[in-house]
Scaffold this motif. Structure first.
Motif, PDB file in Angstrom:
ATOM      1  N   ASN A   1      -5.431  -1.343  -9.435  1.00 53.11           N
ATOM      2  CA  ASN A   1      -4.104  -1.239 -10.033  1.00 53.11           C
ATOM      3  C   ASN A   1      -3.550  -2.611 -10.411  1.00 53.11           C
ATOM      4  O   ASN A   1      -3.536  -3.532  -9.590  1.00 53.11           O
ATOM      5  CB  ASN A   1      -3.130  -0.571  -9.054  1.00 53.11           C
ATOM      6  CG  ASN A   1      -3.617   0.787  -8.605  1.00 53.11           C
ATOM      7  OD1 ASN A   1      -4.236   1.512  -9.372  1.00 53.11           O
ATOM      8  ND2 ASN A   1      -3.333   1.145  -7.359  1.00 53.11           N
ATOM      9  N   THR A   2      -3.112  -2.731 -11.644  1.00 44.59           N
ATOM     10  CA  THR A   2      -2.485  -3.977 -12.084  1.00 44.59           C
ATOM     11  C   THR A   2      -0.969  -3.900 -11.949  1.00 44.59           C
ATOM     12  O   THR A   2      -0.303  -4.918 -11.786  1.00 44.59           O
ATOM     13  CB  THR A   2      -2.845  -4.268 -13.549  1.00 44.59           C
ATOM     14  OG1 THR A   2      -2.488  -3.143 -14.360  1.00 44.59           O
ATOM     15  CG2 THR A   2      -4.338  -4.542 -13.683  1.00 44.59           C
ATOM     16  N   LYS A   3      -0.419  -2.684 -12.004  1.00 42.76           N
ATOM     17  CA  LYS A   3       1.018  -2.493 -11.864  1.00 42.76           C
ATOM     18  C   LYS A   3       1.311  -1.904 -10.487  1.00 42.76           C
ATOM     19  O   LYS A   3       0.704  -0.920 -10.087  1.00 42.76           O
ATOM     20  CB  LYS A   3       1.554  -1.563 -12.958  1.00 42.76           C
ATOM     21  CG  LYS A   3       1.462  -2.163 -14.349  1.00 42.76           C
ATOM     22  CD  LYS A   3       2.091  -1.238 -15.383  1.00 42.76           C
ATOM     23  CE  LYS A   3       2.034  -1.865 -16.777  1.00 42.76           C
ATOM     24  NZ  LYS A   3       2.638  -0.976 -17.807  1.00 42.76           N
ATOM     25  N   ARG A   4       2.250  -2.531  -9.783  1.00 45.78           N
ATOM     26  CA  ARG A   4       2.570  -2.100  -8.427  1.00 45.78           C
ATOM     27  C   ARG A   4       4.091  -2.069  -8.263  1.00 45.78           C
ATOM     28  O   ARG A   4       4.789  -2.968  -8.744  1.00 45.78           O
ATOM     29  CB  ARG A   4       1.985  -3.080  -7.404  1.00 45.78           C
ATOM     30  CG  ARG A   4       0.461  -3.131  -7.392  1.00 45.78           C
ATOM     31  CD  ARG A   4      -0.044  -4.256  -6.500  1.00 45.78           C
ATOM     32  NE  ARG A   4       0.323  -5.572  -7.016  1.00 45.78           N
ATOM     33  CZ  ARG A   4      -0.382  -6.219  -7.944  1.00 45.78           C
ATOM     34  NH1 ARG A   4      -1.483  -5.666  -8.460  1.00 45.78           N
ATOM     35  NH2 ARG A   4       0.002  -7.401  -8.375  1.00 45.78           N
ATOM     36  N   PRO A   5       4.635  -1.039  -7.563  1.00 48.38           N
ATOM     37  CA  PRO A   5       6.077  -1.011  -7.297  1.00 48.38           C
ATOM     38  C   PRO A   5       6.527  -2.188  -6.433  1.00 48.38           C
ATOM     39  O   PRO A   5       7.651  -2.642  -6.540  1.00 48.38           O
ATOM     40  CB  PRO A   5       6.270   0.322  -6.549  1.00 48.38           C
ATOM     41  CG  PRO A   5       5.080   1.149  -6.906  1.00 48.38           C
ATOM     42  CD  PRO A   5       3.951   0.183  -7.106  1.00 48.38           C
TER      43      PRO A   5
ATOM     44  N   ILE B   1       0.836  -1.201   0.000  1.00 51.07           N
ATOM     45  CA  ILE B   1       0.000   0.000   0.000  1.00 51.07           C
ATOM     46  C   ILE B   1       0.871   1.251   0.000  1.00 51.07           C
ATOM     47  O   ILE B   1       0.661   2.188  -0.780  1.00 51.07           O
ATOM     48  CB  ILE B   1      -0.944  -0.002   1.225  1.00 51.07           C
ATOM     49  CG1 ILE B   1      -1.913  -1.178   1.135  1.00 51.07           C
ATOM     50  CG2 ILE B   1      -1.707   1.317   1.337  1.00 51.07           C
ATOM     51  CD1 ILE B   1      -2.717  -1.414   2.394  1.00 51.07           C
ATOM     52  N   GLY B   2       1.885   1.268   0.883  1.00 50.01           N
ATOM     53  CA  GLY B   2       2.741   2.440   1.012  1.00 50.01           C
ATOM     54  C   GLY B   2       3.548   2.731  -0.237  1.00 50.01           C
ATOM     55  O   GLY B   2       3.812   3.896  -0.550  1.00 50.01           O
ATOM     56  N   ALA B   3       3.932   1.683  -0.976  1.00 54.20           N
ATOM     57  CA  ALA B   3       4.695   1.895  -2.211  1.00 54.20           C
ATOM     58  C   ALA B   3       3.868   2.615  -3.264  1.00 54.20           C
ATOM     59  O   ALA B   3       4.407   3.283  -4.149  1.00 54.20           O
ATOM     60  CB  ALA B   3       5.193   0.558  -2.755  1.00 54.20           C
ATOM     61  N   GLN B   4       2.537   2.501  -3.157  1.00 57.29           N
ATOM     62  CA  GLN B   4       1.643   3.179  -4.103  1.00 57.29           C
ATOM     63  C   GLN B   4       1.231   4.571  -3.632  1.00 57.29           C
ATOM     64  O   GLN B   4       0.641   5.330  -4.392  1.00 57.29           O
ATOM     65  CB  GLN B   4       0.394   2.322  -4.331  1.00 57.29           C
ATOM     66  CG  GLN B   4       0.695   0.980  -4.975  1.00 57.29           C
ATOM     67  CD  GLN B   4      -0.526   0.102  -5.094  1.00 57.29           C
ATOM     68  OE1 GLN B   4      -1.461   0.392  -5.847  1.00 57.29           O
ATOM     69  NE2 GLN B   4      -0.540  -0.997  -4.343  1.00 57.29           N
ATOM     70  N   MET B   5       1.527   4.891  -2.369  1.00 58.12           N
ATOM     71  CA  MET B   5       1.189   6.208  -1.815  1.00 58.12           C
ATOM     72  C   MET B   5       2.382   6.748  -1.038  1.00 58.12           C
ATOM     73  O   MET B   5       2.322   6.899   0.183  1.00 58.12           O
ATOM     74  CB  MET B   5      -0.020   6.101  -0.882  1.00 58.12           C
ATOM     75  CG  MET B   5      -1.248   5.465  -1.485  1.00 58.12           C
ATOM     76  SD  MET B   5      -2.575   5.340  -0.259  1.00 58.12           S
ATOM     77  CE  MET B   5      -3.663   4.164  -1.081  1.00 58.12           C
ATOM     78  N   PRO B   6       3.489   7.052  -1.712  1.00 54.95           N
ATOM     79  CA  PRO B   6       4.728   7.423  -1.013  1.00 54.95           C
ATOM     80  C   PRO B   6       4.760   8.892  -0.583  1.00 54.95           C
ATOM     81  O   PRO B   6       5.614   9.658  -0.995  1.00 54.95           O
ATOM     82  CB  PRO B   6       5.796   7.143  -2.071  1.00 54.95           C
ATOM     83  CG  PRO B   6       5.105   7.456  -3.367  1.00 54.95           C
ATOM     84  CD  PRO B   6       3.673   7.029  -3.176  1.00 54.95           C
ATOM     85  N   TYR B   7       3.802   9.274   0.266  1.00 55.42           N
ATOM     86  CA  TYR B   7       3.676  10.663   0.664  1.00 55.42           C
ATOM     87  C   TYR B   7       3.861  10.822   2.165  1.00 55.42           C
ATOM     88  O   TYR B   7       3.691   9.869   2.933  1.00 55.42           O
ATOM     89  CB  TYR B   7       2.305  11.225   0.257  1.00 55.42           C
ATOM     90  CG  TYR B   7       1.890  10.862  -1.142  1.00 55.42           C
ATOM     91  CD1 TYR B   7       2.687  11.192  -2.233  1.00 55.42           C
ATOM     92  CD2 TYR B   7       0.706  10.162  -1.361  1.00 55.42           C
ATOM     93  CE1 TYR B   7       2.313  10.835  -3.519  1.00 55.42           C
ATOM     94  CE2 TYR B   7       0.323   9.806  -2.649  1.00 55.42           C
ATOM     95  CZ  TYR B   7       1.126  10.141  -3.725  1.00 55.42           C
ATOM     96  OH  TYR B   7       0.753   9.781  -4.986  1.00 55.42           O
TER      97      TYR B   7
END
Length: 442
Positions: A380-384, A69-75
């Motif tokens: 999301n299909t692509k994730r970091p 989750i955090g990799a998709q919201m790095p704020y």
């Protein structure tokens, strides 16, 4: 929340700083001061060790889930940002409010309180010096974090390296020179607590607390999509191994009945018994350094939640609280605010008691965040970063979180109701802030 969040903070934190903050924030007072209470509730040395392992596995599953989750919201803002993006404005605000008003100050006050016990024992001072020493330490570390984040991060690196010395000493001495069997000791000969295994696991989670706080610095990492998951996973895994070995070492050296009788003084007792008067003092200094590192990690991270909320205008005096220094880009007013609240907690409340109840409150929002991984997978299909063994790991995290909530609800319903009430009080606060600003709540 706008995914192109305006970030006034510096992206200067690398992997070394991040992993030091994770480990340094987690390893502090819990592993040294909760051993007796966990043993009392678990009922035997074997179940006490299992409780630490079980708590660590719950935390690791939670960390793996949040890493995706955090990799998709790095704020900047961590859990506050995640909940708002997943569920909307009000739940997000309540997640931030809870951390700013209760959770953060209580945890800081609790760690400082435990550290002051070690300090008074070290210098042979009367117990009346505990609160003054704790307050001086909070103010000192708060002052360090008035400078740019590199200063606080460097202090985390130094204290994390320093804390490995007493940890290694306890593990090696206890396991090699201890005369007790770490497994199979019972408390049948003393008045055992009636809390049970669930409460024992709940207490270990205080020891593991702090793993998610690195997420509050997402806006200050050089490459948060890759760095954040790596720091969380490596950090939690390392701490899980260390905690298990420390517990075995302590139980090898101190019989269960003696550990029960010593309570919070068990670590000081072990240090003196194992290494003599001078060696014990040196080991105690190392443990104090360990706790200072934990305190520093929390004072670094919690103001970032205040900063993120103030940038949105969610708090009273938001313009004041969102101020950062022109050169160092440090949120000094948010840092001062959290230090003041922690000081109030220290002076007027029992922070240790509050910290236990805070675990329940934070896990209410953790469980919401864990469910969020299924929401994001649909979008999301692509994730970091992808959580391994999906969906089993998130399910374990959710089950562990529910286990914590149910255990606390059964054992302390009055405290649970009180804390839920304090969280709900945040709603009229937000309403008044927005009304005064003439803004609508979206």
């Amino acid at each position: 929340m706008d995914k192109q969040q305006n970030n006034d903070l510096k992206r200067t934190l690398g992997f070394g700083s991040a992993i030091s903050i994770v480990i340094g924030t987690i390893i502090g007072s819990g592993i040294f001061f909760k051993q007796a209470s966990i043993l009392d509730n678990a009922g035997s040395s074997t179940m006490a060790i299992v409780a630490w392992v079980f708590g660590g596995l719950i935390t690791l599953a939670a960390g793996l889930t949040i890493a995706e989750i955090g990799a998709q919201m790095p704020y900047t803002g961590g859990l506050y940002v995640y909940i708002e993006n997943l569920y909307g404005r009000l739940p997000g605000f309540l997640a931030g409010w809870m951390q700013v008003i209760i959770y953060g100050p209580a945890i800081i006050a609790s760690v400082a309180g435990f550290m002051s016990i070690m300090m008074t024992n070290l210098f042979g001072l009367d117990a009346k010096w505990r609160v003054p020493l704790a307050l001086i330490t909070i103010l000192f570390i708060g002052g360090l974090n008035f400078f740019e984040n590199k200063v606080g991060a460097a202090f985390s690196v130094i204290t994390t390296i320093g804390k490995m010395i007493p940890i290694a000493a306890i593990i090696i001495f206890g396991i090699i020179w201890g005369h007790q069997d770490a497994f199979g000791q019972t408390l049948s000969e003393v008045n055992r607590s009636t809390g049970g295994f669930g409460v024992a696991v709940l207490a270990t989670l205080f020891g593991y607390d702090g793993w998610i706080l690195i997420a509050n610095l997402g806006g200050e990492m050089k490459n948060p999509q890759k760095l954040l998951p790596k720091a969380i996973i490596v950090g939690i895994s390392t701490v899980l191994i260390i905690y298990t070995l420390i517990t075995i070492g302590i139980l090898r050296f101190i019989p269960a009945a003696t550990l029960h009788a010593l309570g919070e003084n068990a670590t000081s007792y072990l240090a003196t018994k194992a290494f003599g008067h001078i060696g014990g003092k040196l080991l105690s200094i190392g443990i104090i350094v360990s706790m200072m590192g934990t305190l520093n990690g929390k004072i670094i991270t919690f103001p970032r939640i205040i900063y993120a909320m103030a940038k949105r205008g969610d708090l009273p005096f938001s313009r004041f609280l969102s101020y950062v220094t022109p050169k160092g880009k440090s949120p000094i007013t948010a840092t001062l605010f959290i230090v003041v609240l922690a000081t109030i907690m220290m002076l007027f409340f029992d922070p240790d008691r509050l910290s236990d109840l805070c675990v329940f409150t934070i896990y209410c929002f953790y469980v919401l965040a864990f469910f969020g991984i299924f929401i994001l997978r649909k979008k999301n299909t692509k994730r970091p970063f992808s959580t391994p063994l999906y969906p089993f790991v998130p399910i374990i995290a959710i089950a562990g979180g529910i286990f914590v909530l149910v255990s606390e609800l059964i054992n302390d319903p009055a405290g649970v109701i009180l804390f839920i009430g304090i969280v709900i009080v945040g709603l009229p606060v937000l309403y008044l802030v927005k009304k005064l600003d003439g803004k609508r709540l979206k």
